[in-house]
Motif scaffolding. Structure first.
Motif, PDB file in Angstrom:
ATOM      1  N   GLN A  48     -16.451  33.446  64.784  1.00  0.00           N
ATOM      2  CA  GLN A  48     -17.671  32.418  64.716  1.00  0.00           C
ATOM      3  C   GLN A  48     -18.047  32.159  66.041  1.00  0.00           C
ATOM      4  OE1 GLN A  48     -15.766  28.677  63.418  1.00  0.00           O
ATOM      5  NE2 GLN A  48     -14.849  28.287  65.477  1.00  0.00           N
ATOM      6  N   ASP A  49     -17.244  32.146  67.164  1.00  0.00           N
ATOM      7  CA  ASP A  49     -17.627  31.770  68.457  1.00  0.00           C
ATOM      8  C   ASP A  49     -18.456  32.862  69.109  1.00  0.00           C
ATOM      9  OD1 ASP A  49     -15.751  29.580  68.428  1.00  0.00           O
ATOM     10  OD2 ASP A  49     -14.162  31.043  68.518  1.00  0.00           O
ATOM     11  N   SER A  64     -18.113  25.937  69.709  1.00  0.00           N
ATOM     12  CA  SER A  64     -19.631  26.115  69.788  1.00  0.00           C
ATOM     13  C   SER A  64     -19.815  27.237  70.837  1.00  0.00           C
ATOM     14  CB  SER A  64     -20.084  24.654  70.394  1.00  0.00           C
ATOM     15  OG  SER A  64     -19.757  24.469  71.623  1.00  0.00           O
ATOM     16  N   GLY A  96     -22.958  23.825  66.407  1.00  0.00           N
ATOM     17  CA  GLY A  96     -22.185  24.949  67.408  1.00  0.00           C
ATOM     18  C   GLY A  96     -23.279  25.973  68.129  1.00  0.00           C
ATOM     19  N   VAL A  97     -24.553  25.606  67.849  1.00  0.00           N
ATOM     20  CA  VAL A  97     -25.580  26.344  68.382  1.00  0.00           C
ATOM     21  C   VAL A  97     -26.523  25.627  69.179  1.00  0.00           C
ATOM     22  CG1 VAL A  97     -27.302  28.149  68.090  1.00  0.00           C
ATOM     23  CG2 VAL A  97     -25.514  28.010  66.803  1.00  0.00           C
ATOM     24  N   TYR A 151     -21.952  32.154  67.483  1.00  0.00           N
ATOM     25  CA  TYR A 151     -22.391  31.012  67.958  1.00  0.00           C
ATOM     26  C   TYR A 151     -23.117  31.211  69.362  1.00  0.00           C
ATOM     27  CZ  TYR A 151     -19.885  27.926  64.775  1.00  0.00           C
ATOM     28  OH  TYR A 151     -19.358  26.914  63.662  1.00  0.00           O
TER      29      TYR A 151
END
Length: 567
Positions: free
Chosen positions: A479-480, A466, A412-413, A483
């Motif tokens: 989470q986004d 991601s 995701g990174v 990321y």
């Protein structure tokens, strides 16, 4: 008109003709010379056979009493001890063959001394209208061998009587171990791409074969043994064919490879079709890959690696394919990779495109031994905020790479992608300190990304969420935000990490994620999600708040509980 012959001219012509004939005969081809040499060698061994047979004073072959009961006779061989040049034919017939409990004659061959190709071998000669004929070659070359012929019982299944036995003195030094198919191998119509049952290889043996009587629903098992070590692997059959690069795991010396086919009478049981002795010339030892049930059930073929224990400089690649006809084959869009080193663990994901996967991942925790587990995702119909996956292969890798866990790209990174690197450069332009750069990145993400309330409420999480996806959509959940922030930090050479925890924005705590970054040698906290605004009555209200960049931790911990780091 009659002309008289000139006698001198006649003599000259005769001499000239003789010269041409002699010249033509003296120009022997290399193939002729080779054939003569081979004939000379053959004659040498045939001479030795004759001399040895004179010494032995040949005696007639002796037959057991069971032969008379079933009407068994032998046309070859004729003696109970004799010499041969490399091979002998066992041939006979059985009058009452229809009463026998098997269609195969068992022939056992035992060498007086163990050699590179072992000490024993077996042949299975098929009975055809009561007749059989089997050529036997001698797997250790020159030496004495004991051969016994066994005929199946006419009363009991899987029981044989010894019909006769004889001793053979082979004078030829060539090692000839025939590739022999058992009754199970013959019934499955197995055919391999090698002619000999004893081969020499270096590290890897390429097995290719066919099984005319097996279908795509069947599988073939391999079992490799050497000394006390053993490895098993089950592989699929496609259009009647199978292939596999067999690693010779256990170093220099003879590895025994059994090829086994399904037993039609017993479910999930295999029987030996044939055995190959592989003399490995390499000293290198390798670690086997452990395959789990999901490997076959989900139609995975792992093409690389073929063995574990390889050494790498911090990055490792895998390659393989998914059978489109397997359960969930078309739905398998990605593969998960779990890497473990001591207490540290990371999860990576690579895509499956056109039923193939071929990509690399980092061994991010520095030098040492890593356990790598490859998994297929759970295929589910409903959305959820978690992902399950099931391992199909496990192996070890030795890494010499540096510990760059908080700088390398990760799941995701995509901090090494050009759009991220370009954006990071633009955001931090003119900023001279790490803190100023980190603050600029935090502010960009918090002001640019809108909180996706619907995604949270519908659990619309995807495996490919991601930084790049967030940058494109300009929306996301915690989470986004994290990321994208981490990707921009790492692209700016600022170490950063994904923090998992719980947050209390209302009455009940819920799962949450935020960021930690190392600034001037000190780790600081930032929460770009909470810094972007808040949710009111089910709608996102954008309101930038810088207090969640390097906040007062006493106040921060009143609403945030850190549970760990995720890689």
């Amino acid at each position: 008109m009659n002309r008289k012959k000139n006698p001198i001219l006649s003599v000259l012509l005769l001499l000239l003709s003789s010269f041409f004939i002699l010249s033509g005969c003296s120009d022997a081809s290399p193939s002729d010379a080779k054939a003569k040499a081979e004939k000379k060698q053959e004659d040498k061994y045939e001479k030795l056979v004759k001399e040895k047979n004179k010494e032995l004073e040949l005696q007639p072959l002796e037959l057991g009493s069971y032969n008379e009961e079933i009407g068994s006779t032998f046309s070859s061989p004729e003696h109970k001890e004799f010499a041969v040049n490399g091979k002998v034919v066992v041939e006979g017939k059985i009058d009452k063959f229809s009463s026998l409990k098997s269609d195969y004659i068992l022939i056992k061959v035992s060498a007086d001394e163990e050699g590179p190709a072992g000490q024993q071998h077996e042949y299975y000669a098929k009975l055809k209208e009561g007749k059989y004929k089997q050529t036997i070659r001698f797997f250790n070359g020159e030496g004495k061998y004991h051969v016994s012929v066994h005929i199946p019982s006419n009363e009991t299944e899987n029981y044989y009587f010894e019909a006769t036995a004889f001793d053979v003195h082979n004078v030829n030094p060539d090692i000839e171990r025939d590739l022999v198919l058992t009754p199970f191998g013959q019934d499955a119509e197995v055919a391999l791409g090698v002619d000999s049952g004893y081969v020499k290889e270096n590290e890897i043996f390429r097995l290719e074969g066919e099984a005319g009587n097996l279908t795509d629903e069947d599988t073939v098992m391999l079992q490799l043994t050497k000394d006390m070590e053993s490895w098993k692997h089950i592989m699929p059959i496609k259009d009647g064919k199978f292939s596999y690069d067999v690693p010779l795991f256990y170093g220099k010396g003879v590895h025994e490879l059994e090829v086994l086919v399904p037993d039609e009478e017993r479910e999930n049981y295999y029987q030996t079709a044939t055995t190959i002795l592989i003399d490995n010339e390499s000293d290198k030892t390798m670690l086997p890959i452990e395959y789990m049930d999901q490997y076959l059930e989900r139609g995975v073929t792992l093409e690389s690696p073929v063995y574990g224990g390889e050494e790498t400089d911090g990055m490792y690649s895998i390659k393989g394919k998914i059978d489109p006809n397997a359960e969930f084959g078309p739905d398998t869009t990605h593969i998960y990779i779990t890497t473990k080193k001591g207490e540290d663990e990371a999860l990576d994901v690579i895509p499956v495109k056109d039923f193939t996967f071929d990509d690399s991942f980092y061994l991010r925790f520095g030098p040492g031994t890593y356990e790598v587990i490859l998994s297929v995702p759970e295929i589910k119909e409903e959305n959820s905020d978690y992902f399950r996956f099931y391992g199909f292969a496990r192996f070890e890798v030795e890494s010499t790479g540096e510990d760059q866990r908080d700088l390398l790209p990760s799941r995701g990174v995509q901090s090494d992608s050009e759009p991220i690197r370009q954006l990071a450069s633009e955001i931090t332009a003119g900023k001279s300190t790490e803190r100023d750069k980190a603050k600029a990145i935090y502010e960009y993400v918090a002001k640019t990304v809108a909180y996706d309330v619907e995604k949270l409420e519908t659990d619309d999480f995807e495996w490919d969420d991601s930084a790049l996806k967030t940058l494109d959509l300009k929306t996301g959940v915690c989470q986004d935000y994290s990321y994208l922030t981490i990707a921009l930090m790492r692209a700016s050479d600022i170490e950063s990490r994904f923090v998992e925890g719980m947050a209390r924005g209302g009455w009940w705590p819920s799962r949450h994620a935020w960021v930690e970054a190392e600034i001037d040698g000190k780790w600081i906290t930032m929460d770009p999600t909470w810094g972007s605004g808040y949710v009111d009555d089910g709608k996102f209200v954008a309101k930038y708040d810088e207090k969640y960049f390097d906040p007062n931790m006493t106040e921060f911990e009143k609403t945030h509980t850190r549970t760990g780091i995720s890689y």
